[in-house]
Design a protein around this motif. Structure first.
Motif, PDB file in Angstrom:
ATOM      1  N   GLY A 292      -5.213 -65.570   8.426  1.00 16.45           N
ATOM      2  CA  GLY A 292      -4.822 -64.907   7.020  1.00 16.45           C
ATOM      3  C   GLY A 292      -4.142 -66.261   6.293  1.00 16.45           C
ATOM      4  O   GLY A 292      -4.572 -66.543   5.237  1.00 16.45           O
ATOM      5  N   GLU A 293      -3.271 -67.077   7.047  1.00 13.51           N
ATOM      6  CA  GLU A 293      -2.621 -68.309   6.524  1.00 13.51           C
ATOM      7  C   GLU A 293      -3.657 -69.381   6.255  1.00 13.51           C
ATOM      8  O   GLU A 293      -3.539 -69.959   5.152  1.00 13.51           O
ATOM      9  CB  GLU A 293      -1.399 -68.800   7.613  1.00 13.51           C
ATOM     10  CG  GLU A 293      -0.402 -67.711   7.625  1.00 13.51           C
ATOM     11  CD  GLU A 293       0.412 -67.706   6.366  1.00 13.51           C
ATOM     12  OE1 GLU A 293       0.530 -68.726   5.525  1.00 13.51           O
ATOM     13  OE2 GLU A 293       1.238 -66.819   6.476  1.00 13.51           O
ATOM     14  N   THR A 294      -4.657 -69.406   7.239  1.00 11.08           N
ATOM     15  CA  THR A 294      -5.778 -70.675   6.753  1.00 11.08           C
ATOM     16  C   THR A 294      -6.492 -69.960   5.419  1.00 11.08           C
ATOM     17  O   THR A 294      -6.857 -71.051   4.692  1.00 11.08           O
ATOM     18  CB  THR A 294      -6.613 -70.664   8.032  1.00 11.08           C
ATOM     19  OG1 THR A 294      -5.721 -70.890   9.253  1.00 11.08           O
ATOM     20  CG2 THR A 294      -7.678 -71.555   7.865  1.00 11.08           C
ATOM     21  N   LEU A 295      -6.744 -68.849   5.225  1.00 11.80           N
ATOM     22  CA  LEU A 295      -7.745 -68.504   4.277  1.00 11.80           C
ATOM     23  C   LEU A 295      -7.110 -68.536   3.014  1.00 11.80           C
ATOM     24  O   LEU A 295      -7.623 -68.938   2.128  1.00 11.80           O
ATOM     25  CB  LEU A 295      -8.143 -67.194   4.596  1.00 11.80           C
ATOM     26  CG  LEU A 295      -9.222 -66.885   5.657  1.00 11.80           C
ATOM     27  CD1 LEU A 295      -9.494 -65.390   5.865  1.00 11.80           C
ATOM     28  CD2 LEU A 295     -10.381 -67.570   5.476  1.00 11.80           C
ATOM     29  N   MET A 296      -5.741 -67.997   3.181  1.00 12.46           N
ATOM     30  CA  MET A 296      -5.034 -68.366   1.866  1.00 12.46           C
ATOM     31  C   MET A 296      -4.750 -69.740   1.666  1.00 12.46           C
ATOM     32  O   MET A 296      -4.846 -70.088   0.211  1.00 12.46           O
ATOM     33  CB  MET A 296      -3.606 -67.775   1.889  1.00 12.46           C
ATOM     34  CG  MET A 296      -3.350 -66.255   1.983  1.00 12.46           C
ATOM     35  SD  MET A 296      -2.019 -65.477   2.370  1.00 12.46           S
ATOM     36  CE  MET A 296      -1.057 -65.909   0.880  1.00 12.46           C
TER      37      MET A 296
END
Length: 302
Positions: A292-296
């Motif tokens: 999630g953090e990478t995609l955001m």
């Protein structure tokens, strides 16, 4: 940590095949607690034979709090709820609901564990998993609305997740080094005796001899799974730097593999849009949890 993830994946793959064999074993006229107790006592005897050593009694007394937690909460309460829950719902739905185990345990670890906190993406993944559960709760394996028996089965399965998640946290945070296989032997044997004894009182004695070959095949597969899966799981929880939340996320293997096996093995069970959609939504929460953090970050880039 990588070794811990590997052990957790191996345990999760083995656990994914449990539900169809429990359903099949119970179909031979055996009651849930009798069947669970027979399985776990057999596992405990096998593991005790393997790990037998002098001073076992003193080791159990020295770690009585940990063993008591595993026997009463993990084995007795957790597996009593699990076996009745599996008996009340279809094999596929049981597998998918139990696939919520890692997500419920992430929240539990946030509330109970000392070094395991939720971030924004982990919180979103929990909400996504609940959406998947709502898709599953609304339908049975044939798309018909679930009755009170089915809803009660799902509630029992969720209670089982909470009991076993709490025990997993206690194992992970226990600093004394108890051999994982011996840990498994103690909880299986004494927890199995407790389940079997209560089962005989509550359900009546169920003779386990002169059964069809299929019954012993199911029992043998479940014994094999318990011997290895729990031992792998305790190894994962004891691995250096392991967090309960990260280890538990590996159990999202269960809803996919377990549901497919139920549809393949159990008569009258087949995929339906709602259960398949719920399965994919739950698995999608794994992507949010880990990536999630990478995609955001990528989405915010110009």
């Amino acid at each position: 940590m990588k070794k811990g993830i590997l052990y957790a994946v191996l345990a999760s793959v083995l656990w994914a095949v449990v539900n169809p064999f429990i359903k099949q074993g119970l179909s031979y006229g055996f009651t849930p607690m009798n069947f669970a107790g027979l399985r776990f006592v057999t596992v405990g005897i096998i593991l005790f034979a393997y790990t037998w050593h002098s001073g076992m009694g003193r080791e159990i007394v020295r770690n009585c709090r940990l063993f008591g937690n595993l026997i009463l909460i993990n084995m007795f309460l957790g597996y009593t709820a699990f076996y009745f829950g599996v008996d009340f719902v279809s094999g596929a739905i049981g597998s998918i609901v139990m696939g919520l185990t890692p997500l419920v345990n992430v929240l539990l670890a946030h509330l109970v564990a000392s070094n395991d906190r939720l971030n924004r993406c982990k919180a979103v993944s929990l909400l996504v998993s609940l959406a998947g559960l709502l898709l599953i709760v609304g339908t049975g394996s044939d798309g018909a609305p679930l009755g009170w028996r089915g809803i009660g089965g799902i509630v029992l399965l969720l209670a089982s997740i909470l009991f076993q998640g709490y025990s997993a946290i206690s194992v992970s945070e226990e600093k004394r080094r108890v051999d994982p296989i011996f840990l498994n032997a103690v909880q299986m044997f004494f927890g199995g005796l407790l389940i079997y004894g209560v089962g005989v009182v509550a359900e009546g004695f169920q003779p386990f001899w002169a059964k069809p070959a299929g019954f012993y095949l199911c029992l043998g597969v479940l014994v094999f799974i318990s011997v290895f899966a729990f031992s792998f799981w305790f190894m994962a929880l004891r691995s250096e730097g392991a967090k309960v939340s990260d280890i538990n996320m590996c159990r999202l293997i269960n809803p996919v593999l377990g549901a497919v096996l139920s549809w393949a093995m159990l008569p009258g069970e087949y995929p339906h849009f709602s259960t398949v959609a719920g399965m994919f939504v739950i698995v999608g929460s794994l992507v949010i949890y880990f990536k999630g953090e990478t995609l955001m970050g990528r989405w915010r880039r110009p």
